[in-house]
Design an enzyme around this catalytic site. Structure first.
Site, mmCIF file in Angstrom:
data_model
loop_
_atom_site.group_PDB
_atom_site.id
_atom_site.type_symbol
_atom_site.label_atom_id
_atom_site.label_comp_id
_atom_site.label_asym_id
_atom_site.label_seq_id
_atom_site.Cartn_x
_atom_site.Cartn_y
_atom_site.Cartn_z
ATOM 1 N N VAL A 15 31.036 0.816 100.029
ATOM 2 C CA VAL A 15 29.934 1.681 100.470
ATOM 3 C C VAL A 15 29.547 2.675 99.370
ATOM 4 O O VAL A 15 28.356 2.933 99.140
ATOM 5 C CB VAL A 15 30.312 2.423 101.775
ATOM 6 N N GLU A 131 25.687 9.271 109.972
ATOM 7 C CA GLU A 131 24.909 8.131 110.497
ATOM 8 C C GLU A 131 25.573 6.792 110.190
ATOM 9 O O GLU A 131 25.588 5.873 111.010
ATOM 10 C CB GLU A 131 23.488 8.164 109.903
ATOM 11 N N GLY A 136 26.501 0.935 111.137
ATOM 12 C CA GLY A 136 25.963 0.765 109.778
ATOM 13 C C GLY A 136 24.495 1.061 109.639
ATOM 14 O O GLY A 136 24.067 2.207 109.722
ATOM 15 N N ILE A 138 21.926 0.524 111.545
ATOM 16 C CA ILE A 138 21.086 0.883 112.706
ATOM 17 C C ILE A 138 21.091 2.409 112.836
ATOM 18 O O ILE A 138 22.154 3.002 112.959
ATOM 19 C CB ILE A 138 21.638 0.274 114.018
ATOM 20 N N GLU A 192 38.853 -8.211 107.579
ATOM 21 C CA GLU A 192 39.819 -7.662 106.624
ATOM 22 C C GLU A 192 41.066 -8.545 106.576
ATOM 23 O O GLU A 192 41.321 -9.310 107.512
ATOM 24 C CB GLU A 192 40.264 -6.265 107.094
ATOM 25 N N ASP A 203 38.253 -0.211 116.173
ATOM 26 C CA ASP A 203 37.051 0.179 115.427
ATOM 27 C C ASP A 203 35.885 0.435 116.392
ATOM 28 O O ASP A 203 35.170 1.445 116.269
ATOM 29 C CB ASP A 203 36.705 -0.933 114.428
ATOM 30 N N LYS A 207 33.808 4.179 117.252
ATOM 31 C CA LYS A 207 32.350 4.364 117.282
ATOM 32 C C LYS A 207 31.895 4.794 118.671
ATOM 33 O O LYS A 207 31.011 5.645 118.809
ATOM 34 C CB LYS A 207 31.666 3.061 116.862
HETATM 35 N N1 NAP Z 1 32.525 -1.469 104.267
HETATM 36 C C1 NAP Z 1 31.614 -1.306 105.227
HETATM 37 O O1 NAP Z 1 30.789 -2.181 105.471
HETATM 38 C C2 NAP Z 1 31.565 -0.031 106.026
HETATM 39 C C3 NAP Z 1 30.594 0.106 107.035
HETATM 40 C C4 NAP Z 1 30.511 1.307 107.739
HETATM 41 C C5 NAP Z 1 31.408 2.325 107.445
HETATM 42 N N2 NAP Z 1 32.368 2.147 106.476
HETATM 43 C C6 NAP Z 1 33.275 3.259 106.184
HETATM 44 O O2 NAP Z 1 33.004 3.701 104.862
HETATM 45 C C7 NAP Z 1 34.205 4.199 104.270
HETATM 46 C C8 NAP Z 1 34.445 3.450 102.963
HETATM 47 O O3 NAP Z 1 34.580 2.073 103.232
HETATM 48 P P1 NAP Z 1 34.605 0.993 102.050
HETATM 49 O O4 NAP Z 1 34.522 -0.327 102.717
HETATM 50 O O5 NAP Z 1 33.634 1.345 101.012
HETATM 51 O O6 NAP Z 1 36.101 1.217 101.502
HETATM 52 P P2 NAP Z 1 36.687 0.781 100.082
HETATM 53 O O7 NAP Z 1 35.914 -0.367 99.544
HETATM 54 O O8 NAP Z 1 38.155 0.652 100.244
HETATM 55 O O9 NAP Z 1 36.376 2.062 99.162
HETATM 56 C C9 NAP Z 1 37.127 3.250 99.157
HETATM 57 C C10 NAP Z 1 37.288 3.688 97.734
HETATM 58 O O10 NAP Z 1 37.887 5.003 97.669
HETATM 59 C C11 NAP Z 1 38.841 4.984 96.633
HETATM 60 N N3 NAP Z 1 39.821 6.073 96.774
HETATM 61 C C12 NAP Z 1 41.010 6.072 97.412
HETATM 62 N N4 NAP Z 1 41.628 7.268 97.272
HETATM 63 C C13 NAP Z 1 40.814 8.029 96.530
HETATM 64 C C14 NAP Z 1 40.909 9.347 96.015
HETATM 65 N N5 NAP Z 1 41.963 10.127 96.262
HETATM 66 N N6 NAP Z 1 39.890 9.813 95.273
HETATM 67 C C15 NAP Z 1 38.820 9.047 94.973
HETATM 68 N N7 NAP Z 1 38.677 7.790 95.438
HETATM 69 C C16 NAP Z 1 39.668 7.278 96.197
HETATM 70 C C17 NAP Z 1 39.455 3.605 96.739
HETATM 71 O O11 NAP Z 1 40.163 3.252 95.589
HETATM 72 P P3 NAP Z 1 41.328 2.105 95.728
HETATM 73 O O12 NAP Z 1 40.605 0.851 96.124
HETATM 74 O O13 NAP Z 1 41.905 2.039 94.362
HETATM 75 O O14 NAP Z 1 42.280 2.603 96.762
HETATM 76 C C18 NAP Z 1 38.199 2.737 96.947
HETATM 77 O O15 NAP Z 1 37.581 2.386 95.716
HETATM 78 C C19 NAP Z 1 35.304 3.995 105.321
HETATM 79 O O16 NAP Z 1 35.461 5.179 106.069
HETATM 80 C C20 NAP Z 1 34.730 2.900 106.215
HETATM 81 O O17 NAP Z 1 35.241 2.942 107.523
HETATM 82 C C21 NAP Z 1 32.454 1.003 105.764
#
Ligand code: NAP
Length: 469
Positions: A15, A131, A136, A138, A192, A203, A207
């Site tokens: 994201v 939001e 996501g 919507i 996942e 999850d 929400k």
């Molecule tokens: N993916 C989706 O489609 C989606 C949709 C809606 C909401 N969300 C929400 O959005 C958020 C992010 O999701 P994501 O899928 O983008 O997760 P992600 O791909 O795991 O990204 C999280 C990032 O944060 C990094 N991180 C961890 N600890 C950190 C620190 N101390 N300082 C700086 N960066 C750090 C991680 O590094 P490492 O990988 O090295 O740990 C990773 O690159 C979550 O809350 C999720 O629930 C995601």
């Protein structure tokens, strides 16, 4: 020209990288719409070297998000690290304490700490915007909080997890079982490596707890959500559902009833004529019912880099325009404390499937248990007899109280001829309920299946419809 809105992004994963790309590629468009630039000035992640398909050279880099919040001179901190506490919570709390606006996509964190963070944000005079945390792409938070603000909402429900909807859709379309389809979803990146939060309904519950607070103006109460996932849904039940005129969906349902606020997540049989029954694959959908507006329906992609970044950008644009609504639609001081309606008091129809050894008297035994617990059957279907094999018997009930159903199923499961624990799926009449009607669809197709030992599959032949009241 107005001063730019300076943004720091914590977490450059799926994201975070999507958000960075959107803000770079749409910079001109957003500038025009806000009448001021929205610029990313600081970014943070644990790994700088990963190829993200976007140049990071022009941004101040921080190896740790906590250091970024402490040092970077920005107006907004966007938390995209994830997790219900830990560093993500620290980052948000520190940002609010420093008078920075906060945007997050983190549903787990908002579901657990949203009310306290909203109070802190109000006190600090900053926005807490999320939001992207629900469905996501919507814009459902804005729709409920702002678009429907003139209504009293009675019910909000929807498909809030794309992984579950994908698995259920594939099971129906391919006839393959849960484990097989889940493994495929993992290969395609729709699930996942550890899918339990999605598959077990957690999850969706995160929400739903957030939506409940916005819909009814009450504090978030995640602990009060009744949660069941989709692991026990079988292809056989999906097939029977189709025969009865239903689709099976994992729904999150929040309703205001005389007993309080009902929050539940579980597989539901929904009538095929309901719009939500046709929301397929990874798509999400929501329905909100208000006293003046009536029923409103929203559908779109609930996850992924693009749709989620779109929602993050919408929050940033609100902040750039200086539009600051209370996080959950009412100031925290005006939250109404509403009791949680217990799950045992849910009243509605049920689908029940038994696997029974077909012998004389078994129906009388089952019927006696149901009668003794005030469960009234609406219909009974039995699939063809295959000597020696257990056969499925499917029943639907009239409106029944959850507590009565639970006791009846416990006792039926103990009968000698019932060879597996009974399977129960709640029927949600949805549109029927709006019209004061609460019944299963009338048009049951008369189909029955017999076991083909060679193919180990069911073949369709006319069903024995034993009873329809
Ligand atoms: N993916 C989706 O489609 C989606 C949709 C809606 C909401 N969300 C929400 O959005 C958020 C992010 O999701 P994501 O899928 O983008 O997760 P992600 O791909 O795991 O990204 C999280 C990032 O944060 C990094 N991180 C961890 N600890 C950190 C620190 N101390 N300082 C700086 N960066 C750090 C991680 O590094 P490492 O990988 O090295 O740990 C990773 O690159 C979550 O809350 C999720 O629930 C995601």
């Amino acid at each position: 020209m107005s001063a730019p809105l300076r943004v720091a992004i914590a977490g450059l994963g799926t994201v975070g990288t999507g958000t960075l790309k959107l803000l770079v590629e749409q910079a001109k468009l957003i500038h025009e719409r806000c009448d001021r630039p929205v610029v990313v000035s600081a970014i943070s992640d644990l790994d700088r070297d990963r190829d993200r398909g976007v140049s990071l050279d022009r941004f101040s880099w921080y190896d740790d998000a906590a250091a970024m919040v402490a040092e970077a001179d920005v107006d907004v901190v966007v938390e995209l690290i994830g997790g219900s506490g830990g560093i993500a919570l620290e980052v948000i709390q520190a940002a609010i304490a420093k008078g920075r606006h906060v945007v997050t996509a983190n549903k787990a964190l908002i579901a657990h700490h949203g009310s306290a963070l909203a109070a802190a944000a109000e006190e600090a005079g900053v926005s807490l915007a999320y939001e992207a945390a629900v469905a996501g792409g919507i814009p459902i938070v804005k729709s409920l909080r702002d678009g429907l603000a003139g209504n009293r909402l009675s019910r909000v429900y929807g498909i809030l997890n794309g992984t579950c909807n994908y698995v259920l859709t594939q099971m129906r379309d391919s006839g393959r079982d849960f484990d097989d389809v889940l493994a495929e979803a993992q290969r395609f990146g729709y699930a996942e490596a550890d899918p339990s939060f999605d598959i077990d309904g957690v999850d969706t519950a995160h929400k739903l707890a957030i939506l409940t607070s916005i819909a009814f103006g009450c504090p978030i109460d995640f602990e009060a959500v009744h949660i069941e996932g989709i692991r026990h849904v079988s292809t056989l039940d999906i097939e029977f559902a189709g025969e009865l005129g239903f689709g099976i969906k994992l729904l999150g349902i929040a309703a205001r009833t005389d007993a309080g606020v009902e929050q539940r997540v579980h597989p539901c049989m929904v009538p095929l004529e309901a719009p939500i029954a046709h929301v397929e694959g990874v798509f999400n959908a929501l329905v909100a019912e208000g006293d003046f507006v009536g029923t409103t329906v929203y559908e779109g992609r609930g996850a992924g880099a693009g749709p989620t970044a779109s929602a993050v950008a919408a929050d940033l644009i609100d902040i750039a325009r200086e539009l600051h609504a209370p996080a959950f639609g009412v100031p925290v001081a005006n939250f109404e404390s509403i009791p949680a309606a217990p799950m045992k008091d849910r009243v509605g129809p049920y689908y029940v499937r038994l696997m029974v050894v077909d012998r004389p008297g078994i129906f009388a035994e089952v019927a006696a248990v149901l009668r003794d617990h005030q469960v009234s059957m609406e219909s009974v279907l039995q699939r063809g007899r295959a000597p020696g094999d257990p056969v499925p018997v499917v029943m639907t009930t009239h409106d029944t109280r959850e507590a009565s159903m639970a006791v009846a199923l416990e006792l039926i499961g103990r009968l000698e001829a019932v060879v597996e624990p009974p399977r129960m799926i709640r029927i949600e009449p949805l549109h029927g309920a709006e019209q004061g009607r609460c019944s299963t669809p009338r048009k049951t197709r008369r189909i029955r299946a017999v076991r083909n030992p060679a193919r180990k599959s069911w073949q369709r032949t006319p069903t024995t419809l034993l009873r329809r009241s």
